[in-house]
Design an enzyme around this catalytic site. Structure first.
Site, PDB file in Angstrom:
ATOM      1  CE1 TYR A 168      23.323  31.644  25.886  1.00 18.30           C
ATOM      2  CE2 TYR A 168      25.421  32.172  25.284  1.00 18.30           C
ATOM      3  CZ  TYR A 168      24.738  32.000  26.189  1.00 18.30           C
ATOM      4  OH  TYR A 168      24.995  31.630  27.510  1.00 18.30           O
ATOM      5  NE  ARG A 212      38.095  34.004  30.747  1.00 28.49           N
ATOM      6  CZ  ARG A 212      37.402  34.921  31.176  1.00 28.49           C
ATOM      7  NH1 ARG A 212      37.940  36.239  31.507  1.00 28.49           N
ATOM      8  NH2 ARG A 212      36.198  34.876  31.904  1.00 28.49           N
ATOM      9  NE  ARG A 225      28.444  26.388  32.186  1.00 31.19           N
ATOM     10  CZ  ARG A 225      28.890  27.564  32.897  1.00 31.19           C
ATOM     11  NH1 ARG A 225      28.150  28.510  32.856  1.00 31.19           N
ATOM     12  NH2 ARG A 225      30.052  27.568  33.462  1.00 31.19           N
ATOM     13  CG  PHE A 285      31.941  51.642  33.790  1.00 34.88           C
ATOM     14  CD1 PHE A 285      32.176  50.793  34.819  1.00 34.88           C
ATOM     15  CD2 PHE A 285      30.885  51.443  32.685  1.00 34.88           C
ATOM     16  CE1 PHE A 285      31.150  49.869  35.107  1.00 34.88           C
ATOM     17  CE2 PHE A 285      30.049  50.396  32.939  1.00 34.88           C
ATOM     18  CZ  PHE A 285      30.197  49.448  34.152  1.00 34.88           C
TER      19      PHE A 285
END
Length: 426
Positions: A168, A212, A225, A285
């Site tokens: 997933y 989290r 969920r 980045f």
């Protein structure tokens, strides 16, 4: 008052916070004049202020491609996340989303607040997408197709095993890592990274978010969920939602630590991926979110507050990470420091409070006050040995880099144990 109090507690945050504020204002001024591009960058600021700041590290061409990549996947995620959409409607949209991005007229009303605006005006994203170079378009289409198919698969399937969990996370985040690597390669600035490393970059971030966001996800209306794998949580409780009840606090924290330990397995791949980047802008980045992830895991570990509310790095520490992360030495140092914070939470005594201040010449000063404090869970935690092993493996890599003394530290080195809360929380 909360923000002022945090600044007074952590004066070392003041300069990085000012820099962050200036960067945010600069980013707002960089919004292009064309209506569709203005919508895209304005929406990026609204749905993810942190990403909107980090993306400014990139040059214009690559920045535009990454912006559209992010918004396309954010829109796809909005469809997946909306629990009010019937399955027989949702699945076909997920499977066809990679074709919709070529359609300037397509939109689908779902989500809430800014996400609803994104979906209602998705034609702006499609218009901008069609202005990207062919290499960028192909990479975005490929990843969107694979991600949509993976999301559709897990609409019809629960996350049972750890293998399911990894699969997933691959679909919703590992593919993002692969897609970014393709965009970097298409720009001509980087070699194409191995898929396994790109995948781990995404999994490390996604698993951190899943840990989290436990409480937000389990309280989702009209339907929870559930992304924590049954193979892990069933060792501690009968139902995943049982973790949020106070009477299950000890088991909940043990389950949480199990989840964090699972995420730590991706640290070495993350460090290897970052060490092989050549372009400084792409490096920053990529590096900043990964440091944020290990910092967030350090705060979540052994912390029952994950089941009571939101646990995240204070804004000042986030500003420090953005300000200080420039080289691989900074990454090794941050991973080492946050691993120390996490590792210290396994130790019951002694502990040290870190007092941070700024000297007259502007340099950082760290002062430790030692005292004894009992942690909620110590080495009796069933995952402690495995956790320690993974942390020490990552710390070994950081030490062997030879770079630990070449950057500013997030914590003090000469005390054996710490209470990291004063460095990590507001």
């Amino acid at each position: 008052m909360g923000t002022l109090g945090a600044i007074l507690k952590h004066p070392v945050d003041i300069y990085p916070l000012l820099k962050l504020r200036m960067a945010a204002k600069h980013a707002e001024k960089q919004i292009p004049p064309e209506p569709h591009w203005a919508f895209c960058y304005s929406m990026l600021h609204r749905v993810s202020r942190s990403f909107a700041l980090v993306i400014q590290q990139l040059g214009t061409e690559l920045r535009n491609a990454v912006c559209i990549f992010y918004l396309v996947l954010r829109a796809l995620d909005t469809v997946e996340d909306d629990t009010s959409i019937p399955t027989d409607v949702k699945v076909p949209i997920l499977l066809a989303f990679h074709r919709h991005i070529y359609d300037r007229d397509w939109h689908f009303s779902c989500g809430t607040k800014d996400y609803k605006v994104l979906m209602d005006q998705f034609h702006n994203v499609s218009t901008a997408f069609l202005e990207l170079g062919e290499g960028y378009q192909e990479a975005i289409e490929d990843i969107t197709k694979k991600m949509g198919a993976g999301m559709a698969k897990f609409i019809l399937k629960e996350v049972e095993s750890i293998d399911d969990y990894d699969e997933y996370c691959h679909y919703v985040a590992g593919l993002v890592g692969l897609g970014l690597s393709k965009l970097f390669h298409a720009s001509g600035l980087e070699d194409l990274a191995p898929d396994s490393l790109s995948n781990s970059m995404g999994l490390f971030l996604q698993k951190t978010n899943i840990i989290r966001d436990y409480l937000e996800d389990i309280n989702e209306i009209p339907k929870s969920r559930m992304f924590w794998p049954r193979e892990i949580w069933s060792k501690y409780v009968n139902k995943l939602e049982d973790l949020k009840y106070e009477e299950n606090s000890v088991k909940a924290v043990q389950c949480l630590n199990d989840m964090v330990t699972n995420a730590l397995i991706h640290m070495d791949d993350t460090l290897k991926y970052l060490s092989e980047l050549r372009d400084p802008a792409i490096f920053r980045f990529c590096a900043i979110p990964q440091i944020m992830a290990i910092g967030t895991l350090a705060m979540c570990y052994n912390n029952v507050d994950v089941f009571r509310g939101v646990v995240k790095m204070r804004r000042g520490l986030t500003a420090q990470v953005i300000h200080q992360t420039k080289t691989m030495a900074d990454v090794y140092g941050a991973f080492f420091d946050f691993s120390c914070m996490l590792k210290s939470k396994q130790q019951p005594t002694p502990a040290a409070v870190l007092v941070l201040s700024v000297s007259e010449n502007g340099s950082f000063m760290y002062k430790a006050v030692t005292f004894f404090a009992k942690m909620p869970v110590d080495n009796s935690d069933p995952n402690a040995v495995k956790t320690l092993s993974r942390l020490e493996a990552a710390q070994k890599s950081c030490r062997e880099s030879g770079a630990l003394n070449k950057r500013k530290s997030y914590m003090i080195r000469n005390e054996p144990r710490y209470i990291p809360v004063l460095v990590s929380f507001s």
